[in-house]
Design an enzyme around this catalytic site. Structure first.
Site, mmCIF file in Angstrom:
data_model
loop_
_atom_site.group_PDB
_atom_site.id
_atom_site.type_symbol
_atom_site.label_atom_id
_atom_site.label_comp_id
_atom_site.label_asym_id
_atom_site.label_seq_id
_atom_site.Cartn_x
_atom_site.Cartn_y
_atom_site.Cartn_z
ATOM 1 N N GLY A 249 6.515 -4.360 -2.584
ATOM 2 C CA GLY A 249 5.741 -3.128 -2.760
ATOM 3 C C GLY A 249 6.596 -1.888 -2.555
ATOM 4 O O GLY A 249 6.553 -0.959 -3.369
ATOM 5 N N ALA A 250 7.360 -1.885 -1.471
ATOM 6 C CA ALA A 250 8.150 -0.703 -1.156
ATOM 7 C C ALA A 250 9.110 -1.049 -0.038
ATOM 8 O O ALA A 250 8.998 -2.111 0.580
ATOM 9 C CB ALA A 250 7.249 0.447 -0.721
ATOM 10 N N MET A 251 10.041 -0.117 0.257
ATOM 11 C CA MET A 251 11.061 -0.393 1.272
ATOM 12 C C MET A 251 11.379 0.874 2.045
ATOM 13 O O MET A 251 11.585 1.932 1.465
ATOM 14 C CB MET A 251 12.309 -0.961 0.567
ATOM 15 C CG MET A 251 13.458 -1.251 1.493
ATOM 16 S SD MET A 251 13.025 -2.501 2.742
ATOM 17 C CE MET A 251 14.060 -1.973 4.098
ATOM 18 N N GLU A 286 5.360 2.713 4.967
ATOM 19 C CA GLU A 286 6.817 2.913 4.912
ATOM 20 C C GLU A 286 7.220 4.095 5.777
ATOM 21 O O GLU A 286 8.248 4.056 6.448
ATOM 22 C CB GLU A 286 7.299 3.107 3.465
ATOM 23 C CG GLU A 286 6.904 2.004 2.487
ATOM 24 C CD GLU A 286 7.193 0.592 2.966
ATOM 25 O OE1 GLU A 286 8.143 0.406 3.742
ATOM 26 O OE2 GLU A 286 6.438 -0.335 2.579
HETATM 27 N N1 BAL Z 1 10.318 -4.041 5.029
HETATM 28 C C1 BAL Z 1 9.926 -4.521 3.753
HETATM 29 C C2 BAL Z 1 8.845 -3.726 3.138
HETATM 30 C C3 BAL Z 1 7.832 -3.360 4.131
HETATM 31 O O1 BAL Z 1 7.236 -4.189 4.791
HETATM 32 O O2 BAL Z 1 7.617 -2.189 4.363
HETATM 33 ZN ZN ZN Z 2 6.748 -3.048 6.419
#
Ligand code: BAL
Ligand code: ZN
Length: 853
Positions: A249-251, A286
């Site tokens: 989904g996102a980072m 995020e």
């Molecule tokens: N850290 C990978 C994406 C998320 O869980 O925000």
């Molecule tokens: Zn996360």
């Protein structure tokens, strides 16, 4: 492939005091130069100097400026190094355009982008690619792309180059780089201490008018984290980039979040209410990682839930504050039951903190994320709001700039509450969904409740110990009055008893003595299965009277589940109480439309399959589908006029607004429309589709049409209108597969895979067909086996390009053991075929191996 174990953790023997990187970007031959300043970690045992590196061409290496020749394997390099501080420099070449795995540096529509969590940085250069090695990063990017971004604050720049400096020490998994022809939509945020922060959302030219909602959500998140947790943003700039090709989904890369474009871009024309809600929560998620994940990170990947469970919990709280808290709780509990209980009860079950893995990407699971969030929620419930906030403050103060463990996290709460959390910690180490069975004894004045907890065996964990379960209950008088308001009982032993003086509670309210009705696990206070079958009368009563919205919804759901299970197994089904209950909910002017829409939805086919399997009855997906169809017809026939009134009363005239109240009305209108279409053959839906003012209503109408076997012309019109729009076309692909009749689902998916706009290289598009096929349970499990074959071929085709997404999609087969022997054999045959395929990725290989057990 090797298993990696939590018990084997040792710190890296060196520290990186600075990381300097230079990128000379080229699609086929990017040069990455690195200069790491290193020193031995005090007290470290001697060990070979090893840096991770995969699929890199090493061009040169130097230690303290002197050329060296490291020994290189497919996993990394080793090299002799001095005893004291030294610098290690390397130059490598990589090929971003050929990177279809979308890990490391890759290209999406001509834009360079990175994804480094969990272990993608090792595909960029040689590095100690582990979350407990933190360093400040200086980055120089050289490219003729007009926009060059990395983490931290911008430094000097000129034509064809730009520098970025990130002062906050970070592990490599939070590194990011973006370069390309992008446009910014900008705003500003002033933190509560007066720091001005530039905000920018970077998108492809032409997408600028779809960024307003993400920006609003970002500012709301920044404000919320200050108000609720006292956490401020810590750089001069916060950048978000939307890319089309993204595995997840996102980072949360430090200061440079990279998003799947589906979770950034929204306009009323192109995005639905669900998209708006999801964008709001993922932007928040995020952003919240800046403190829970980035400033305080994980010591090793076994601690993933430390940042993910906590950050999901925080984004859930945020959504509750901005929208309806009860509706959000129902959504989260539904997700747990539908997806997490299924994982926890099958061959892929693992603890919230796993103890071993082959490929860490396979542990970004609903257990780590959502059950992890439930565990955090239980902790908060147990320690109370005040200690929760003090514990979080202490966690941030003590561990800022560190990479820590679940033990570190729990110890701050032990400190602020003087409470022993050793038993609570089992929630992190013990897999499987606990069952709490409740029996009742009524002696005429007192109600005695006996609670027995048990957790079934899961792979590798045959024995289970009792957990601390915060179990919220209430008692209702048969008149509907509440005798005992919500009370949290802490269950710690295998068997516990509580006695309630119902006569005294009733007398205090001026009521006669009568056996009360127990309302159990209110607000889904613990992620458990409550084993206390409720009668139809009790469910009808709770649906009508409970003060806890989750329990009201749950009682309605139980009524529906009972009827569907009866129908699916050929038993006589009596839906009188269910239909009466639905009618009463729809008629109640005090209830939130979003809540009504939740009550109106039938349990998923997977929910019914699991319920039957729990009773030892192999589910038959076609019968389950037929049961749902019959039930929808009956709801439409019996409540049609009320549904028509509900539909009309839920209109939201005027311009589209994405707020929760408007979205709730549209959800109820859409749910009513779907049922009304069963009476009128889709006439109303056809008219609504033609006049739909926004994507929410357009898609609701199209979905209603397809559900009754109509909508071919509308589907074609939709395609003609939206062909150019990749995000809207994902909806078009998905809806056809989800709504296909069981016998046609595989053929529909196969036809769409042949569509000119289908591509294996964009995960969103693959999920829109493959993921949707798995979501159409009756189609996926059709006895012809056509969907199994198509899915197997698809997984193998995808695995050769993108192992991470292939492995995620393979979970469609995780429930195979719940079915009858012939279907089990059919699925097993496909799993065996995948397992025997030469060149299978480590990702998919591990998943299939675990499923075959
Ligand atoms: N850290 C990978 C994406 C998320 O869980 O925000
Ligand atoms: Zn996360």
């Amino acid at each position: 492939p090797a298993q990696i174990h939590l018990r084997d953790y040792t710190p890296w023997p060196w520290e990186v005091t600075r990381t300097e990187l230079t990128f000379r970007l080229d699609p086929d031959a990017t040069r990455v130069t690195s200069r790491l300043s290193l020193r031995p970690r005090p007290g470290a045992a001697p060990a070979p100097f090893f840096l991770h590196g995969e699929e890199l061409a090493l061009l040169s290496a130097r230690i303290d400026g002197i050329p060296v020749s490291p020994s290189v394997t497919p996993e990394g390099l080793t090299c002799a190094v001095p005893d004291g501080p030294f610098t290690f420099e390397a130059e490598v070449e990589i090929a971003p355009a050929a990177n279809t795995a979308l890990e490391g540096l890759y290209m999406s529509n001509g834009v360079y982008a990175t994804q480094c969590e969990a272990e993608g940085f090792r595909r960029i250069t040689y590095y100690p690619d582990r979350p407990d090695v933190l360093a400040p990063f200086d980055v120089r990017i050289e490219s003729d792309a007009p926009v060059l971004l990395s983490n931290g604050n911008p430094g000097a720049s000129g034509p064809g180059w730009a520098e970025w400096h990130d002062p906050w020490p970070k592990p490599a998994y939070l590194f990011a780089l973006v370069a390309g022809d992008l446009r910014a939509v900008r705003d500003r945020f002033t933190t509560r201490s007066g720091r001005a922060v530039d905000l920018a959302i970077w998108v492809r030219p032409g997408d600028e008018d779809r960024c307003a909602w993400a920006l609003e959500s970002l500012k709301a998140s920044m404000r919320w984290d200050e108000e609720r947790y006292g956490r401020e943003y810590d750089l001069d700039i916060f950048n978000i980039v939307a890319v089309d090709d993204f595995n997840a989904g996102a980072m949360e890369n430090k200061g440079l979040n990279i998003f799947n474009s589906a979770l950034v871009l929204a306009s009323p024309d192109t995005a639905t209410d669900s998209d708006y809600e999801r964008i709001e929560s993922v932007i928040a998620h995020e952003y919240f990682h800046n403190w829970t994940g980035n400033r305080v990170t994980c010591r090793d990947w076994f601690q993933l839930c430390l940042k993910e469970g906590l950050t999901v919990f925080r984004d859930q709280e945020f959504t509750k504050d901005l929208r309806s808290a009860p509706v959000k709780r129902i959504e989260d509990a539904s997700l747990m039951r539908a997806r997490q209980f299924r994982e926890d009860g099958g061959p892929l079950a693992h603890p919230v903190r796993p103890e071993s893995f082959v490929e860490i990407n396979n542990f970004y699971t609903i257990t780590v994320y959502e059950k992890g969030a439930e565990v955090v929620g239980m902790l908060k419930r147990l320690v109370g709001d005040d200690a929760w906030r003090r514990g979080c403050d202490l966690h941030f103060d003590r561990h800022d700039g560190q990479a820590v463990t679940i033990e570190d996290w729990l110890s701050v709460f032990e400190e602020v509450t003087a409470r022993d959390l050793a038993q609570f910690k089992r929630w992190y180490s013990q897999a499987g969904t606990p069952r709490v069975s409740v029996s009742e004894e009524w002696d005429g004045t007192h109600l005695t409740l006996t609670f027995r907890q048990s957790t079934p065996p899961t792979p590798g964990q045959p024995e289970k110990a009792p957990l601390v379960i915060p179990f919220a209950i209430g008692l209702l008088h048969p008149s509907g009055a509440e005798l005992l308001p919500t009370t949290v009982i802490e269950l710690t032993a295998t068997t516990e008893t509580r006695r309630f003086d119902a006569a005294a509670l009733a007398a205090a309210k001026g009521l006669d003595t009568a056996r009360p009705v127990a309302s159990l696990n209110r607000d889904f206070s613990a992620p458990v299965i409550v084993d206390r079958p409720r009668t139809t009368e009790e469910n009808a009563f709770l649906l009508a009277h409970d003060t806890d919205p989750f329990l009201r919804w749950d009682a309605g759901r139980d009524l529906a589940r009972a009827v569907l299970c009866d129908r699916a197994t050929g038993a006589a089904a009596d839906d009188g109480a269910y239909l009466d209950g639905l009618a009463a909910v729809l008629e109640d002017p005090a209830l939130d439309p979003a809540f009504k829409a939740q009550v109106l939805a039938l349990p998923s086919e997977d929910d019914i399959a699991q319920t039957l399997a729990d009773r030892g009855l192999p589910p038959e997906p076609l019968e389950i589908r037929a049961a749902g169809e019959t039930q929808r017809d009956r709801i439409a026939a019996r409540l049609g006029d009320l549904l028509a009134r509900t539909h009309d009363a839920s209109a939201t005239p005027g311009p589209y607004r994405p707020d929760a109240a408007s979205a709730g009305r549209r959800a109820l209108a859409g749910a009513s429309l779907a049922l009304l279409s069963r009476r009128d053959g889709g006439a109303l839906a056809r008219a609504e589709f033609a006049a739909a003012p926004d994507m929410t209503r357009s898609l609701a109408a199209l979905s209603a049409l397809l559900s009754v076997g109509a909508g071919a012309a509308e589907l074609a019109a939709f395609e003609a209108r939206w062909r150019h729009d990749r995000l809207v076309m994902d909806k078009w692909f998905a809806l056809q597969v989800v709504r296909a009749a069981p016998a046609e689902a595989a053929a529909t998916a196969r036809r769409l895979i042949g569509h000119p706009l289908f591509t294996w290289t964009t995960p969103n598009r693959v999920r829109s067909v493959m993921g949707s096929l798995a979501g159409n349970a009756a189609g996926f499990h059709h006895p012809s086996g056509a969907a199994y074959d198509l899915y197997t071929e698809g997984l193998l085709t995808l695995d050769a390009r993108n192992p991470q997404t292939a492995a995620r999609l393979s979970t469609a087969f995780e429930t195979w053991r719940r079915y009858a022997p012939d279907r089990q054999a059919a699925i097993r045959h496909r799993l065996d075929r995948i397992a025997a395929t030469p060149g299978l990725s480590r990702d998919l290989g591990e998943m299939v191996g675990r499923m075959l057990g």
